[in-house]
Design a protein around this motif. Sequence first.
Motif, mmCIF file in Angstrom:
data_model
loop_
_atom_site.group_PDB
_atom_site.id
_atom_site.type_symbol
_atom_site.label_atom_id
_atom_site.label_comp_id
_atom_site.label_asym_id
_atom_site.label_seq_id
_atom_site.Cartn_x
_atom_site.Cartn_y
_atom_site.Cartn_z
ATOM 1 N N SER A 25 0.827 -1.210 0.000
ATOM 2 C CA SER A 25 0.000 0.000 0.000
ATOM 3 C C SER A 25 0.859 1.257 0.000
ATOM 4 O O SER A 25 0.552 2.233 -0.683
ATOM 5 C CB SER A 25 -0.923 0.014 1.214
ATOM 6 O OG SER A 25 -1.838 -1.042 1.152
ATOM 7 N N ALA A 29 0.927 3.982 -2.897
ATOM 8 C CA ALA A 29 0.586 5.359 -2.534
ATOM 9 C C ALA A 29 1.659 6.345 -3.002
ATOM 10 O O ALA A 29 1.340 7.427 -3.506
ATOM 11 C CB ALA A 29 0.386 5.473 -1.022
ATOM 12 N N CYS A 60 -6.296 9.137 -1.394
ATOM 13 C CA CYS A 60 -6.264 8.373 -0.142
ATOM 14 C C CYS A 60 -7.514 7.508 0.003
ATOM 15 O O CYS A 60 -7.436 6.361 0.447
ATOM 16 C CB CYS A 60 -6.153 9.307 1.053
ATOM 17 S SG CYS A 60 -4.535 10.056 1.220
ATOM 18 N N GLY A 61 -8.652 8.051 -0.372
ATOM 19 C CA GLY A 61 -9.873 7.261 -0.318
ATOM 20 C C GLY A 61 -9.849 6.083 -1.273
ATOM 21 O O GLY A 61 -10.264 4.976 -0.929
ATOM 22 N N LEU A 63 -7.140 4.524 -2.489
ATOM 23 C CA LEU A 63 -6.181 3.539 -2.016
ATOM 24 C C LEU A 63 -6.650 2.847 -0.742
ATOM 25 O O LEU A 63 -6.348 1.675 -0.530
ATOM 26 C CB LEU A 63 -4.821 4.196 -1.781
ATOM 27 C CG LEU A 63 -4.095 4.654 -3.031
ATOM 28 C CD1 LEU A 63 -2.816 5.378 -2.664
ATOM 29 C CD2 LEU A 63 -3.809 3.498 -3.948
ATOM 30 N N GLY A 64 -7.381 3.546 0.097
ATOM 31 C CA GLY A 64 -7.934 2.926 1.298
ATOM 32 C C GLY A 64 -8.923 1.825 0.977
ATOM 33 O O GLY A 64 -9.053 0.857 1.728
ATOM 34 N N SER A 67 -6.819 -1.344 0.452
ATOM 35 C CA SER A 67 -5.790 -1.645 1.448
ATOM 36 C C SER A 67 -6.409 -2.099 2.762
ATOM 37 O O SER A 67 -7.598 -1.908 3.009
ATOM 38 C CB SER A 67 -4.930 -0.412 1.705
ATOM 39 O OG SER A 67 -4.330 0.014 0.518
ATOM 40 N N ALA A 72 -3.440 2.572 6.649
ATOM 41 C CA ALA A 72 -3.907 3.957 6.565
ATOM 42 C C ALA A 72 -2.844 4.985 6.965
ATOM 43 O O ALA A 72 -2.682 5.990 6.268
ATOM 44 C CB ALA A 72 -5.182 4.138 7.392
ATOM 45 N N ILE A 75 -0.404 5.252 4.031
ATOM 46 C CA ILE A 75 -1.019 5.940 2.893
ATOM 47 C C ILE A 75 -1.093 7.442 3.179
ATOM 48 O O ILE A 75 -0.797 8.269 2.313
ATOM 49 C CB ILE A 75 -2.415 5.357 2.600
ATOM 50 C CG1 ILE A 75 -2.296 3.916 2.104
ATOM 51 C CG2 ILE A 75 -3.169 6.209 1.588
ATOM 52 C CD1 ILE A 75 -3.622 3.197 1.996
ATOM 53 N N THR A 110 -4.912 10.425 6.536
ATOM 54 C CA THR A 110 -4.994 9.136 7.229
ATOM 55 C C THR A 110 -6.434 8.775 7.556
ATOM 56 O O THR A 110 -6.834 7.616 7.409
ATOM 57 C CB THR A 110 -4.141 9.187 8.511
ATOM 58 O OG1 THR A 110 -2.799 9.522 8.153
ATOM 59 C CG2 THR A 110 -4.153 7.865 9.238
ATOM 60 N N ALA A 113 -8.314 7.502 4.420
ATOM 61 C CA ALA A 113 -7.891 6.141 4.067
ATOM 62 C C ALA A 113 -8.442 5.127 5.061
ATOM 63 O O ALA A 113 -8.881 4.036 4.670
ATOM 64 C CB ALA A 113 -6.373 6.067 4.001
ATOM 65 N N ALA A 117 -11.220 2.071 4.442
ATOM 66 C CA ALA A 117 -10.710 0.710 4.631
ATOM 67 C C ALA A 117 -11.440 -0.047 5.738
ATOM 68 O O ALA A 117 -11.433 -1.275 5.739
ATOM 69 C CB ALA A 117 -9.219 0.753 4.946
#
Length: 138
Positions: A25, A29, A60-61, A63-64, A67, A72, A75, A110, A113, A117
């Motif tokens: 992740s 990121a 971030c959203g 990738l969260g 992941s 988090a 990321i 953070t 993410a 997640a």
Amino acid sequence: MRMYSARPGGGRYRPVLERLAVPASGTVALLAGGALALGLGGFGELHSGWLAFVAYLALCGLLGGFSRPRAAPVIGLAAWLCCNAFAEHRHAELGWSGSGVELGHYAMFTAIALLVALPAALPRRTVRVALLRFDRTV
């Protein structure tokens, strides 16, 4: 290996998705943050403003969603590094606007993410599918 799962008490079944580990992740990121900086540079948006900040929040959203919740903070840190170095200060150098501002940016990255997640971390029950034979027995 489980193929489908559902939350306890829920009737909807969905395929089980494997989530990215923390190191994977972080790598994704950083690479995606650099690619986003290139994209923002193409549109002339590499400056401290709301569009670059919202673009990194959306990253971030996104990738969260792929992941694990433990990833988090990694990321968020990767997004903060890319946003600070490329979008806010433009010359790939980190700048410090004060503890409150920078920690607020990191906390927002953070939190987005993590919030995206977390639903994947809820417990799910395994759906067991019985194979039926032609003589109608299980």
